[in-house]
Scaffold this active site. Structure first.
Site, PDB file in Angstrom:
ATOM      1  N   ASP A  27       1.092  -1.298  -0.026  1.00 28.53           N
ATOM      2  CA  ASP A  27       0.047   0.033  -0.014  1.00 28.53           C
ATOM      3  C   ASP A  27       0.892   1.202  -0.253  1.00 28.53           C
ATOM      4  O   ASP A  27       1.950   1.239   0.585  1.00 28.53           O
ATOM      5  CB  ASP A  27      -0.797   0.093   1.242  1.00 28.53           C
ATOM      6  CG  ASP A  27      -2.078   1.203   1.148  1.00 28.53           C
ATOM      7  OD1 ASP A  27      -2.228   1.478   0.091  1.00 28.53           O
ATOM      8  OD2 ASP A  27      -2.694   1.272   2.199  1.00 28.53           O
ATOM      9  N   ASN A  75     -10.379  -2.774  -6.851  1.00 31.58           N
ATOM     10  CA  ASN A  75      -9.434  -1.730  -7.558  1.00 31.58           C
ATOM     11  C   ASN A  75     -10.069  -1.296  -8.881  1.00 31.58           C
ATOM     12  O   ASN A  75      -9.738  -0.462  -9.421  1.00 31.58           O
ATOM     13  CB  ASN A  75      -7.933  -2.153  -7.738  1.00 31.58           C
ATOM     14  CG  ASN A  75      -7.538  -2.057  -6.469  1.00 31.58           C
ATOM     15  OD1 ASN A  75      -6.304  -2.973  -6.089  1.00 31.58           O
ATOM     16  ND2 ASN A  75      -7.496  -1.231  -5.394  1.00 31.58           N
TER      17      ASN A  75
HETATM   18  C1  FPP Z   1      -1.482   0.210  -3.500  1.00 28.46           C
HETATM   19  O1  FPP Z   1      -1.193   1.594  -3.696  1.00 28.46           O
HETATM   20  C2  FPP Z   1      -1.266  -0.493  -4.421  1.00 28.46           C
HETATM   21  C3  FPP Z   1      -1.899  -1.076  -5.623  1.00 28.46           C
HETATM   22  C4  FPP Z   1      -3.477  -0.915  -5.730  1.00 28.46           C
HETATM   23  C5  FPP Z   1      -1.344  -1.690  -6.671  1.00 28.46           C
HETATM   24  C6  FPP Z   1      -0.141  -2.616  -6.285  1.00 28.46           C
HETATM   25  C7  FPP Z   1       0.743  -2.598  -7.419  1.00 28.46           C
HETATM   26  C8  FPP Z   1       2.064  -2.614  -7.621  1.00 28.46           C
HETATM   27  C9  FPP Z   1       2.958  -2.383  -6.400  1.00 28.46           C
HETATM   28  C10 FPP Z   1       2.697  -2.539  -9.081  1.00 28.46           C
HETATM   29  C11 FPP Z   1       2.362  -3.624  -9.810  1.00 28.46           C
HETATM   30  C12 FPP Z   1       2.548  -4.984  -9.149  1.00 28.46           C
HETATM   31  C13 FPP Z   1       2.846  -5.798  -9.782  1.00 28.46           C
HETATM   32  C14 FPP Z   1       3.109  -7.375  -9.202  1.00 28.46           C
HETATM   33  C15 FPP Z   1       3.485  -5.838 -11.224  1.00 28.46           C
HETATM   34  P1  FPP Z   1      -2.125   2.859  -3.807  1.00 28.46           P
HETATM   35  O2  FPP Z   1      -2.440   2.995  -4.961  1.00 28.46           O
HETATM   36  O3  FPP Z   1      -3.413   2.305  -2.837  1.00 28.46           O
HETATM   37  O4  FPP Z   1      -1.499   3.893  -2.614  1.00 28.46           O
HETATM   38  P2  FPP Z   1      -2.290   5.164  -2.064  1.00 28.46           P
HETATM   39  O5  FPP Z   1      -3.270   4.321  -0.784  1.00 28.46           O
HETATM   40  O6  FPP Z   1      -1.415   5.921  -1.464  1.00 28.46           O
HETATM   41  O7  FPP Z   1      -3.146   5.782  -2.970  1.00 28.46           O
END
Ligand code: FPP
Length: 246
Positions: A27, A75
């Protein structure tokens, strides 16, 4: 005590006992980017780089299963452009990982309903799952279009009309049927909740909340979590005395 609850893998030597299965809620990519005045996707890109760093650190610590929450069933509600960019990043990452998995003998698998993913991603996932299925020692599990409630609904529908359903019946119809429960669940970014991730499998998991955003969670942070895990006493409902006499 069922085999998967066994604490026998804990060594009494100098090395801290490694968890067999680590699951991570990655996250904070968006906030990491925002704090640098960058678009959110740059945070995801940097986050994708940490996947490999953390996988290596986990393998080095003796972890057999690493499960990463890469895309939740919720998501899809993000802006279309972000969903599209995440799928593109996933596709590029899968292609990049492929070579490493074969070289390092890592079994790649997914949990979640991948039927809703774009066709090219699904194809790449199936190819990787097939080409790595003979490997047993090291496993990277990506949770994609995953949510615990959806997983439970899928399991119940697979069981169908039946009476006297046991936990074992449910367990073997979950996406994680042949994956041990996580010993520790890590969430980055300071948020302290499970967000529909492995809710049933987390029954006895240790929870660890790291105060850094996922793009800042590298090998050092991972090792810190492993040291904290080694200090915890997992009792599975027993008393400390009972554990000592086991
Ligand atoms: C959370 O950060 C992350 C995600 C919803 C996506 C996870 C994806 C990756 C780490 C990159 C791609 C992964 C792979 C396996 C290729 P957020 O966007 O919710 O952050 P925020 O809460 O600060 O908005």
């Amino acid at each position: 005590m069922p085999e998967k609850f066994s604490t026998s893998h804990k060594s009494s030597g100098a090395l801290p006992a490694a968890p067999r299965h680590v699951a991570i809620i990655m996250d904070g990519n968006g906030r990491w980017a925002k704090s640098r005045g960058l678009p959110r996707i740059m945070g995801h890109r940097e986050g994708a780089r940490r996947v490999l760093d953390v996988f290596e650190a986990a393998a080095k610590s003796g972890v057999e299963f690493l499960t990463l929450y890469a895309f939740s069933s919720e998501n899809w509600n993000r802006p279309k452009t972000e969903v599209k960019a995440l799928m593109k990043l996933l596709m590029a990452s899968l292609k990049k990982y492929g070579k490493m998995f074969l070289e390092k003998e890592v079994r790649f698998r997914t949990i979640g309903d991948i039927s809703a993913l774009p066709e090219d991603c699904r194809g790449e996932i199936e190819k990787l799952e097939q080409s790595t299925r003979r490997f047993t020692k090291s496993n990277l599990v990506l949770a994609l279009n995953y949510g615990s409630r959806g997983e439970l609904v899928r399991a119940v529908n697979k069981i169908g009309k039946s009476s006297n359903i046991t936990w074992e019946d449910i367990q073997k119809n979950l996406d994680t049927a042949d994956i041990p429960d996580p010993d520790i669940i890590i969430r980055t970014s300071g948020e302290m909740r499970l967000s529909n991730f492995l809710l049933l499998q987390a029954a006895y998991s240790e929870l660890y909340f790291a105060g850094v955003y996922w793009p800042d969670f590298g090998a050092k942070e991972f090792e810190k979590a492993m040291r904290e895990y080694a200090k915890r006493e997992r009792r599975y409902g027993l008393t400390t005395e009972q554990l000592k006499n086991k």
